[in-house]
Motif scaffolding. Structure first.
Motif, PDB file in Angstrom:
ATOM      1  N   TYR A 169     -11.109   7.893 -37.981  1.00  0.00           N
ATOM      2  CA  TYR A 169     -10.035   6.975 -37.585  1.00  0.00           C
ATOM      3  C   TYR A 169      -8.926   6.925 -38.636  1.00  0.00           C
ATOM      4  CZ  TYR A 169     -12.457   5.156 -33.485  1.00  0.00           C
ATOM      5  OH  TYR A 169     -13.040   5.033 -32.255  1.00  0.00           O
ATOM      6  N   LYS A 170      -9.291   7.039 -39.896  1.00  0.00           N
ATOM      7  CA  LYS A 170      -8.306   7.014 -40.977  1.00  0.00           C
ATOM      8  C   LYS A 170      -7.354   8.202 -40.862  1.00  0.00           C
ATOM      9  CE  LYS A 170      -7.999   7.182 -46.066  1.00  0.00           C
ATOM     10  NZ  LYS A 170      -7.479   8.570 -46.212  1.00  0.00           N
ATOM     11  N   PHE A 171      -7.902   9.392 -40.656  1.00  0.00           N
ATOM     12  CA  PHE A 171      -7.065  10.582 -40.526  1.00  0.00           C
ATOM     13  C   PHE A 171      -6.189  10.512 -39.276  1.00  0.00           C
ATOM     14  CE2 PHE A 171     -10.181  12.829 -43.394  1.00  0.00           C
ATOM     15  CZ  PHE A 171      -9.251  13.166 -44.363  1.00  0.00           C
ATOM     16  N   LEU A 172      -6.738   9.996 -38.183  1.00  0.00           N
ATOM     17  CA  LEU A 172      -5.928   9.852 -36.967  1.00  0.00           C
ATOM     18  C   LEU A 172      -4.767   8.892 -37.200  1.00  0.00           C
ATOM     19  CD1 LEU A 172      -8.487   9.650 -34.001  1.00  0.00           C
ATOM     20  CD2 LEU A 172      -7.068  11.589 -34.667  1.00  0.00           C
ATOM     21  N   GLU A 173      -5.051   7.771 -37.860  1.00  0.00           N
ATOM     22  CA  GLU A 173      -4.023   6.759 -38.103  1.00  0.00           C
ATOM     23  C   GLU A 173      -2.930   7.292 -39.037  1.00  0.00           C
ATOM     24  OE1 GLU A 173      -3.646   2.162 -39.802  1.00  0.00           O
ATOM     25  OE2 GLU A 173      -5.616   3.098 -39.554  1.00  0.00           O
ATOM     26  N   GLU A 174      -3.319   8.060 -40.046  1.00  0.00           N
ATOM     27  CA  GLU A 174      -2.326   8.615 -40.969  1.00  0.00           C
ATOM     28  C   GLU A 174      -1.424   9.634 -40.290  1.00  0.00           C
ATOM     29  OE1 GLU A 174      -4.684  10.200 -44.109  1.00  0.00           O
ATOM     30  OE2 GLU A 174      -4.876   8.269 -45.168  1.00  0.00           O
ATOM     31  N   GLN A 178      -3.369  17.541 -37.678  1.00  0.00           N
ATOM     32  CA  GLN A 178      -3.455  17.694 -36.227  1.00  0.00           C
ATOM     33  C   GLN A 178      -4.837  17.263 -35.722  1.00  0.00           C
ATOM     34  OE1 GLN A 178      -4.585  19.467 -33.507  1.00  0.00           O
ATOM     35  NE2 GLN A 178      -2.814  19.061 -32.206  1.00  0.00           N
ATOM     36  N   ASP A 179      -4.860  16.584 -34.569  1.00  0.00           N
ATOM     37  CA  ASP A 179      -6.103  16.026 -34.026  1.00  0.00           C
ATOM     38  C   ASP A 179      -7.224  17.050 -33.898  1.00  0.00           C
ATOM     39  OD1 ASP A 179      -4.573  13.776 -33.816  1.00  0.00           O
ATOM     40  OD2 ASP A 179      -5.084  13.345 -31.738  1.00  0.00           O
ATOM     41  N   LEU A 180      -6.897  18.247 -33.421  1.00  0.00           N
ATOM     42  CA  LEU A 180      -7.932  19.259 -33.213  1.00  0.00           C
ATOM     43  C   LEU A 180      -8.611  19.661 -34.517  1.00  0.00           C
ATOM     44  CD1 LEU A 180      -6.314  21.597 -30.539  1.00  0.00           C
ATOM     45  CD2 LEU A 180      -8.391  20.223 -30.256  1.00  0.00           C
ATOM     46  N   ILE A 181      -7.847  19.669 -35.607  1.00  0.00           N
ATOM     47  CA  ILE A 181      -8.419  19.995 -36.908  1.00  0.00           C
ATOM     48  C   ILE A 181      -9.366  18.884 -37.357  1.00  0.00           C
ATOM     49  CG2 ILE A 181      -7.908  20.469 -39.339  1.00  0.00           C
ATOM     50  CD1 ILE A 181      -5.254  21.650 -38.457  1.00  0.00           C
ATOM     51  N   ILE A 182      -8.946  17.644 -37.138  1.00  0.00           N
ATOM     52  CA  ILE A 182      -9.806  16.502 -37.479  1.00  0.00           C
ATOM     53  C   ILE A 182     -11.107  16.561 -36.688  1.00  0.00           C
ATOM     54  CG2 ILE A 182     -10.003  13.984 -37.443  1.00  0.00           C
ATOM     55  CD1 ILE A 182      -6.940  13.875 -37.756  1.00  0.00           C
TER      56      ILE A 182
END
Length: 345
Positions: A169-174, A178-182
């Motif tokens: 969630y932290k990486f998405l919020e920042e 790119q979402d696929l990498i996360i």
């Protein structure tokens, strides 16, 4: 062990090959509205078929009851009796839940426990609980777990899984990666943790479908993702990321995993586009091109024959077509190994 969802992901340098794949996938993502605008009965048929194919592709190589019984189980035409049969039905029901309710499912330790519990709700084997013993996976003579006290394994695993979800969630919020990498490296860390005594591979598929859907990559709602993460891939990449390597090798490994992950998602989108006749220039499908190479070959043939004549076709597509032709009885392998030979039946 240092997992990927941290400084490794923050510092990742994505190679151009993977950047191109990301661009292509996002282009297909933008075309998803076309699938959803089909007549309701067409959409229903597509989504139902995707679930059935997902389960079939996941179990066809390991199910001991035969192909016919597997199909009947998936379609609810027979009552499951053995543990293997019950597993098929449990997995099918979880995939249905993911595709119908993904928007309301929170990514957290409790959710992951509940999903694992659903995978065992009809069996005597207790699910929904993290393993409480050291993992039987050895790297350089040491157990893969890095806990000081084996009695604290279950508690520590819960902490690691919750931490993984928080980082997601932290990486998405920042919004810097790119979402696929996360998603790709969330799954890699889940594999490295291997939080359950069994069904970590099935859970990896389930979580991949869930995370893709939640980020708007809904290819798994319309096409099967069941061929993702076979046992050999699962073990190979876990070994790759369990080792301590220098920075340059580490970057290579991360891009290697990302290439595997993105290639599969891209192929799923390409196959779906071809099935829906959305390819703008109505080219001959990749499946048909591979079949033409095989049909034009006298005697034995190898995957290298296809690679040489169709260099633009990705490896996952070649493997999928070969597997489908084998399962349908049209080809058979006569010499196994890295340079396996095949023949037409």
């Amino acid at each position: 062990m240092e997992y990927t969802m941290g400084t490794k992901l923050t510092n990742i340098s994505v190679d151009m090959n993977n950047v191109k794949k990301l661009c292509k996938i996002n282009k297909y993502k933008g075309e998803q509205i076309v699938y959803k605008k089909q007549p309701k009965n067409v959409v229903t048929s597509m989504t139902d078929d995707a679930i059935l194919k997902f389960v079939y592709d996941t179990y066809i190589d390991s199910f001991l009851g035969g192909q016919e019984n597997l199909v009947k189980l998936i379609h609810n035409e027979i009552t499951p009796q053995s543990r293997d049969e019950i597993s098929v039905v449990e997995f099918r029901d979880v995939i249905k839940t993911i595709n119908s309710a993904f928007e309301d499912i929170k990514i957290c330790s409790q959710t992951i426990l509940e999903l694992h519990g659903y995978l065992h709700r009809y069996s005597l084997i207790r699910g929904g609980r993290y393993r409480n013993e050291a993992i039987g996976f050895i790297d350089f003579g040491k157990l893969n777990d890095d806990f000081d006290n084996v009695h604290d394994i279950e508690k520590n695993i819960e902490s690691k899984v919750e931490n993984l979800c928080e980082k997601y969630y932290k990486f998405l919020e920042e919004n810097k990666i790119q979402d696929l990498i996360i998603i790709a490296f969330f799954i890699m860390d889940f594999m490295l943790i291997s939080p359950f005594k069994e069904d970590n591979l099935a859970m990896s598929k389930i979580l991949t479908l869930l995370l893709l859907n939640k980020s708007g990559y809904e290819v798994g709602r319309f096409n099967s993702l069941g061929n993702l993460y076979h046992d050999e891939n699962y073990s190979y990449f876990r070994t790759l990321f369990s080792r301590h390597v220098d920075f340059e090798r580490e970057s290579y490994n991360m891009n290697k995993w990302l290439d595997y992950f993105l290639s599969f998602i891209l192929t799923a989108y390409e196959d779906l586009s071809e099935e829906m006749n959305l390819t703008r220039n109505k080219k001959e499908t990749k499946t048909r091109r591979i079949e033409k190479v095989i049909n034009s070959t006298l005697g034995y043939f190898t995957k290298d024959d296809v690679r040489n004549q169709c260099p633009d076709i990705p490896e996952p597509t070649i493997n999928r077509v070969f597997n489908n032709l084998r399962k349908s009885g049209r080809i058979e392998v006569v010499a196994k190994g890295r340079s396996a030979k095949w023949k037409k039946k």
